[in-house]
Design a protein around this motif. Structure first.
Motif, PDB file in Angstrom:
ATOM      1  N   ASN A 120       0.840  -1.205   0.000  1.00 41.10           N
ATOM      2  CA  ASN A 120       0.000   0.000   0.000  1.00 41.10           C
ATOM      3  C   ASN A 120       0.875   1.254   0.000  1.00 41.10           C
ATOM      4  OD1 ASN A 120      -2.349   1.447  -0.053  1.00 41.10           O
ATOM      5  ND2 ASN A 120      -2.920   1.060   2.080  1.00 41.10           N
ATOM      6  N   ALA A 121       1.745   1.321  -0.991  1.00 40.92           N
ATOM      7  CA  ALA A 121       2.812   2.320  -0.992  1.00 40.92           C
ATOM      8  C   ALA A 121       2.308   3.756  -0.974  1.00 40.92           C
ATOM      9  CB  ALA A 121       3.711   2.100  -2.213  1.00 40.92           C
ATOM     10  N   LEU A 122       1.204   4.038  -1.651  1.00 44.23           N
ATOM     11  CA  LEU A 122       0.747   5.425  -1.724  1.00 44.23           C
ATOM     12  C   LEU A 122       0.245   5.929  -0.381  1.00 44.23           C
ATOM     13  CD1 LEU A 122       0.391   7.851  -3.543  1.00 44.23           C
ATOM     14  CD2 LEU A 122      -1.879   7.013  -4.155  1.00 44.23           C
ATOM     15  N   GLU A 123      -0.350   5.043   0.423  1.00 43.60           N
ATOM     16  CA  GLU A 123      -0.860   5.451   1.723  1.00 43.60           C
ATOM     17  C   GLU A 123       0.224   5.441   2.802  1.00 43.60           C
ATOM     18  OE1 GLU A 123      -2.795   3.595  -0.345  1.00 43.60           O
ATOM     19  OE2 GLU A 123      -4.171   5.285  -0.627  1.00 43.60           O
ATOM     20  N   LYS A 124       1.176   4.525   2.693  1.00 47.59           N
ATOM     21  CA  LYS A 124       2.140   4.347   3.778  1.00 47.59           C
ATOM     22  C   LYS A 124       3.459   5.085   3.567  1.00 47.59           C
ATOM     23  CE  LYS A 124       0.387  -0.115   5.386  1.00 47.59           C
ATOM     24  NZ  LYS A 124       0.704  -1.537   5.650  1.00 47.59           N
ATOM     25  N   HIS A 126       5.805   8.186   1.043  1.00 47.23           N
ATOM     26  CA  HIS A 126       5.698   9.439   0.302  1.00 47.23           C
ATOM     27  C   HIS A 126       5.275   9.160  -1.143  1.00 47.23           C
ATOM     28  CE1 HIS A 126       6.813  13.301  -1.488  1.00 47.23           C
ATOM     29  NE2 HIS A 126       6.845  13.787  -0.256  1.00 47.23           N
ATOM     30  N   ALA A 127       4.496  10.088  -1.698  1.00 48.85           N
ATOM     31  CA  ALA A 127       3.970   9.908  -3.061  1.00 48.85           C
ATOM     32  C   ALA A 127       5.071   9.810  -4.106  1.00 48.85           C
ATOM     33  CB  ALA A 127       3.022  11.058  -3.407  1.00 48.85           C
ATOM     34  N   ARG A 128       6.267  10.299  -3.799  1.00 43.42           N
ATOM     35  CA  ARG A 128       7.326  10.293  -4.814  1.00 43.42           C
ATOM     36  C   ARG A 128       7.702   8.882  -5.259  1.00 43.42           C
ATOM     37  NH1 ARG A 128      10.191  11.509  -0.075  1.00 43.42           N
ATOM     38  NH2 ARG A 128      11.905  10.083   0.431  1.00 43.42           N
ATOM     39  N   PHE A 129       7.426   7.890  -4.423  1.00 40.61           N
ATOM     40  CA  PHE A 129       7.780   6.524  -4.812  1.00 40.61           C
ATOM     41  C   PHE A 129       6.831   5.998  -5.886  1.00 40.61           C
ATOM     42  CE2 PHE A 129       9.524   7.044  -0.531  1.00 40.61           C
ATOM     43  CZ  PHE A 129      10.852   6.781  -0.806  1.00 40.61           C
ATOM     44  N   ILE A 130       5.536   6.226  -5.705  1.00 40.11           N
ATOM     45  CA  ILE A 130       4.577   5.865  -6.752  1.00 40.11           C
ATOM     46  C   ILE A 130       4.859   6.675  -8.011  1.00 40.11           C
ATOM     47  CG2 ILE A 130       2.161   6.154  -7.447  1.00 40.11           C
ATOM     48  CD1 ILE A 130       2.469   3.649  -5.961  1.00 40.11           C
ATOM     49  N   GLU A 131       5.166   7.941  -7.837  1.00 46.19           N
ATOM     50  CA  GLU A 131       5.481   8.788  -8.991  1.00 46.19           C
ATOM     51  C   GLU A 131       6.687   8.246  -9.747  1.00 46.19           C
ATOM     52  OE1 GLU A 131       3.758  12.967  -7.069  1.00 46.19           O
ATOM     53  OE2 GLU A 131       5.905  12.497  -6.969  1.00 46.19           O
ATOM     54  N   GLY A 132       7.688   7.794  -9.007  1.00 46.25           N
ATOM     55  CA  GLY A 132       8.875   7.235  -9.650  1.00 46.25           C
ATOM     56  C   GLY A 132       8.569   5.968 -10.418  1.00 46.25           C
ATOM     57  N   CYS A 166      -5.717  -0.101  -8.353  1.00 51.05           N
ATOM     58  CA  CYS A 166      -5.511   0.012  -6.907  1.00 51.05           C
ATOM     59  C   CYS A 166      -5.819   1.416  -6.406  1.00 51.05           C
ATOM     60  CB  CYS A 166      -4.072  -0.374  -6.573  1.00 51.05           C
ATOM     61  SG  CYS A 166      -3.714  -0.416  -4.808  1.00 51.05           S
ATOM     62  N   TRP A 167      -5.417   2.427  -7.186  1.00 48.76           N
ATOM     63  CA  TRP A 167      -5.645   3.827  -6.809  1.00 48.76           C
ATOM     64  C   TRP A 167      -6.377   4.525  -7.946  1.00 48.76           C
ATOM     65  CZ3 TRP A 167      -0.532   1.814  -5.942  1.00 48.76           C
ATOM     66  CH2 TRP A 167      -0.297   1.475  -4.594  1.00 48.76           C
ATOM     67  N   PRO A 168      -7.716   4.411  -7.981  1.00 49.80           N
ATOM     68  CA  PRO A 168      -8.503   4.969  -9.088  1.00 49.80           C
ATOM     69  C   PRO A 168      -8.196   6.440  -9.339  1.00 49.80           C
ATOM     70  CG  PRO A 168      -9.884   3.588  -7.705  1.00 49.80           C
ATOM     71  CD  PRO A 168      -8.568   3.719  -6.996  1.00 49.80           C
ATOM     72  N   CYS A 169      -8.081   6.770 -10.618  1.00 49.26           N
ATOM     73  CA  CYS A 169      -7.808   8.126 -11.107  1.00 49.26           C
ATOM     74  C   CYS A 169      -6.353   8.547 -10.918  1.00 49.26           C
ATOM     75  CB  CYS A 169      -8.744   9.163 -10.486  1.00 49.26           C
ATOM     76  SG  CYS A 169     -10.481   8.890 -10.923  1.00 49.26           S
ATOM     77  N   LEU A 170      -5.495   7.605 -10.543  1.00 46.86           N
ATOM     78  CA  LEU A 170      -4.069   7.904 -10.425  1.00 46.86           C
ATOM     79  C   LEU A 170      -3.523   8.476 -11.732  1.00 46.86           C
ATOM     80  CD1 LEU A 170      -1.341   7.628  -8.834  1.00 46.86           C
ATOM     81  CD2 LEU A 170      -1.144   5.340  -9.852  1.00 46.86           C
ATOM     82  N   SER A 231      -5.833  13.179  -1.617  1.00 48.74           N
ATOM     83  CA  SER A 231      -6.797  13.611  -0.600  1.00 48.74           C
ATOM     84  C   SER A 231      -7.982  12.666  -0.477  1.00 48.74           C
ATOM     85  CB  SER A 231      -7.301  15.019  -0.931  1.00 48.74           C
ATOM     86  OG  SER A 231      -7.986  15.019  -2.170  1.00 48.74           O
ATOM     87  N   GLY A 232      -7.940  11.563  -1.206  1.00 49.83           N
ATOM     88  CA  GLY A 232      -9.026  10.596  -1.122  1.00 49.83           C
ATOM     89  C   GLY A 232     -10.309  11.060  -1.771  1.00 49.83           C
ATOM     90  N   GLY A 233     -10.202  12.017  -2.714  1.00 42.62           N
ATOM     91  CA  GLY A 233     -11.390  12.460  -3.442  1.00 42.62           C
ATOM     92  C   GLY A 233     -12.105  13.619  -2.802  1.00 42.62           C
ATOM     93  N   ASP A 234     -11.505  14.224  -1.768  1.00 38.76           N
ATOM     94  CA  ASP A 234     -12.181  15.319  -1.078  1.00 38.76           C
ATOM     95  C   ASP A 234     -11.891  16.681  -1.682  1.00 38.76           C
ATOM     96  OD1 ASP A 234     -13.299  13.567   0.718  1.00 38.76           O
ATOM     97  OD2 ASP A 234     -11.596  13.675   2.089  1.00 38.76           O
ATOM     98  N   GLU A 235     -10.851  16.740  -2.543  1.00 34.60           N
ATOM     99  CA  GLU A 235     -10.530  18.018  -3.164  1.00 34.60           C
ATOM    100  C   GLU A 235     -11.483  18.285  -4.319  1.00 34.60           C
ATOM    101  OE1 GLU A 235      -7.978  20.296  -2.465  1.00 34.60           O
ATOM    102  OE2 GLU A 235      -7.805  19.176  -0.592  1.00 34.60           O
ATOM    103  N   ASN A 236     -11.439  19.504  -4.839  1.00 37.54           N
ATOM    104  CA  ASN A 236     -12.272  19.848  -5.990  1.00 37.54           C
ATOM    105  C   ASN A 236     -11.938  18.935  -7.154  1.00 37.54           C
ATOM    106  OD1 ASN A 236     -13.439  21.949  -4.616  1.00 37.54           O
ATOM    107  ND2 ASN A 236     -11.958  23.472  -5.346  1.00 37.54           N
ATOM    108  N   GLY A 237     -12.945  18.439  -7.790  1.00 42.52           N
ATOM    109  CA  GLY A 237     -12.712  17.610  -8.967  1.00 42.52           C
ATOM    110  C   GLY A 237     -13.506  16.337  -8.935  1.00 42.52           C
ATOM    111  N   ILE A 238     -13.720  15.766  -7.772  1.00 40.40           N
ATOM    112  CA  ILE A 238     -14.494  14.532  -7.698  1.00 40.40           C
ATOM    113  C   ILE A 238     -15.849  14.846  -7.096  1.00 40.40           C
ATOM    114  CG2 ILE A 238     -14.670  12.275  -6.592  1.00 40.40           C
ATOM    115  CD1 ILE A 238     -11.775  11.885  -6.899  1.00 40.40           C
ATOM    116  N   GLY A 239     -16.858  14.477  -7.837  1.00 46.87           N
ATOM    117  CA  GLY A 239     -18.215  14.678  -7.352  1.00 46.87           C
ATOM    118  C   GLY A 239     -18.783  13.395  -6.804  1.00 46.87           C
TER     119      GLY A 239
END
Length: 240
Positions: A120-124, A126-132, A166-170, A231-239
């Motif tokens: 569960n790399a994105l949650e546990k 830093h995001a830079r690892f998934i980005e890499g 695993c991470w929808p909309c990634l 942000s788990g979909g809480d930011e602007n953009g996901i309805g």
């Protein structure tokens, strides 16, 4: 003067690795004798060193071993960083038909993706690892119609699709680039490109994400995890 500390483990031969892997798979006391934190650190250091040795003949079994016991080995950011750097080295290495093959590159991508999902790399972390990881996979697929590595590119698409699952909309910000790659691919790998693109489209529609599916204003690389995913979909953009 005190003598220097002895290394926790002598350099492991292929036979040593075979015995160690068997100990882990047997479980119980045979497994637990290897699980002291310092010993695990020494093991993972040797594993990555061995994976990059030209004369090491157990690369595939060792990769599968690390994947099988990923929750034991990949508990710190330094471990994921070593994994990504090793993947990068293998992907960028020229083929020699013996120590570096398309199959090794493909299995390395699959195992790395599986490890990231399992821990569960994105949650546990830093995001830079998934980005890499996404960047490395995107660099592989971003050469459509190169016939020699079409299977490898298809595998990279499947790895990206697993991350998107695993991470929808990634990958929602690069949908337009993925569509362009689909249009340019003429080999059988096109199916994997299309499956990846349609997975991204499905998640955008399913989450009612307010982005253009065909937008290409965001560059393919460097890749950044969208804020709404972090942000788990809480930011602007996901309805909802």
């Amino acid at each position: 003067m005190n003598p220097p500390d002895k290394p926790l483990l002598k350099p492991l031969s292929p036979q040593d690795w075979e015995s160690l892997i068997e100990d882990f798979q047997q479980g119980g006391p045979r497994h637990h004798k290897w699980t002291a934190p310092d010993l695990l650190q020494s093991l993972i250091d040797q594993a990555f060193t061995s994976l990059l040795k030209k004369d090491f003949l157990l690369k595939l079994p060792l990769l599968l071993f690390l994947e099988e016991f990923s929750e034991t080995f990949f508990t710190h950011e330094t471990h994921l960083n070593r994994l990504l750097e090793s993947l990068r080295a293998v992907i960028q290495s020229p083929l020699d038909g013996v120590t570096i093959s398309y199959y090794l590159k493909e299995q390395f991508m699959v195992s790395t993706t599986s490890i990231f999902v399992t821990v569960n790399a994105l949650e546990k972390f830093h995001a830079r690892f998934i980005e890499g990881l996404v960047e490395l996979l995107v660099l592989v697929i971003n050469r459509p119609n190169h016939s020699m590595d079409r299977q490898t590119r298809a595998i990279a698409c499947e790895c990206l699709r697993e991350l998107e699952k695993c991470w929808p909309c990634l990958l929602s910000n690069i949908g337009g680039h993925l569509w362009s790659l689909c249009q340019n691919e003429r080999s059988h790998a096109c199916q994997s490109y299309l499956l990846l693109f349609t997975s991204v489209v499905f998640n955008i529609v399913n989450t009612k994400l307010n982005v253009s599916i065909l937008n290409t204003s965001v560059p393919l690389v460097p890749f950044n995890v969208p804020q709404w995913v972090l942000s788990g979909g809480d930011e602007n953009g996901i309805g909802m």
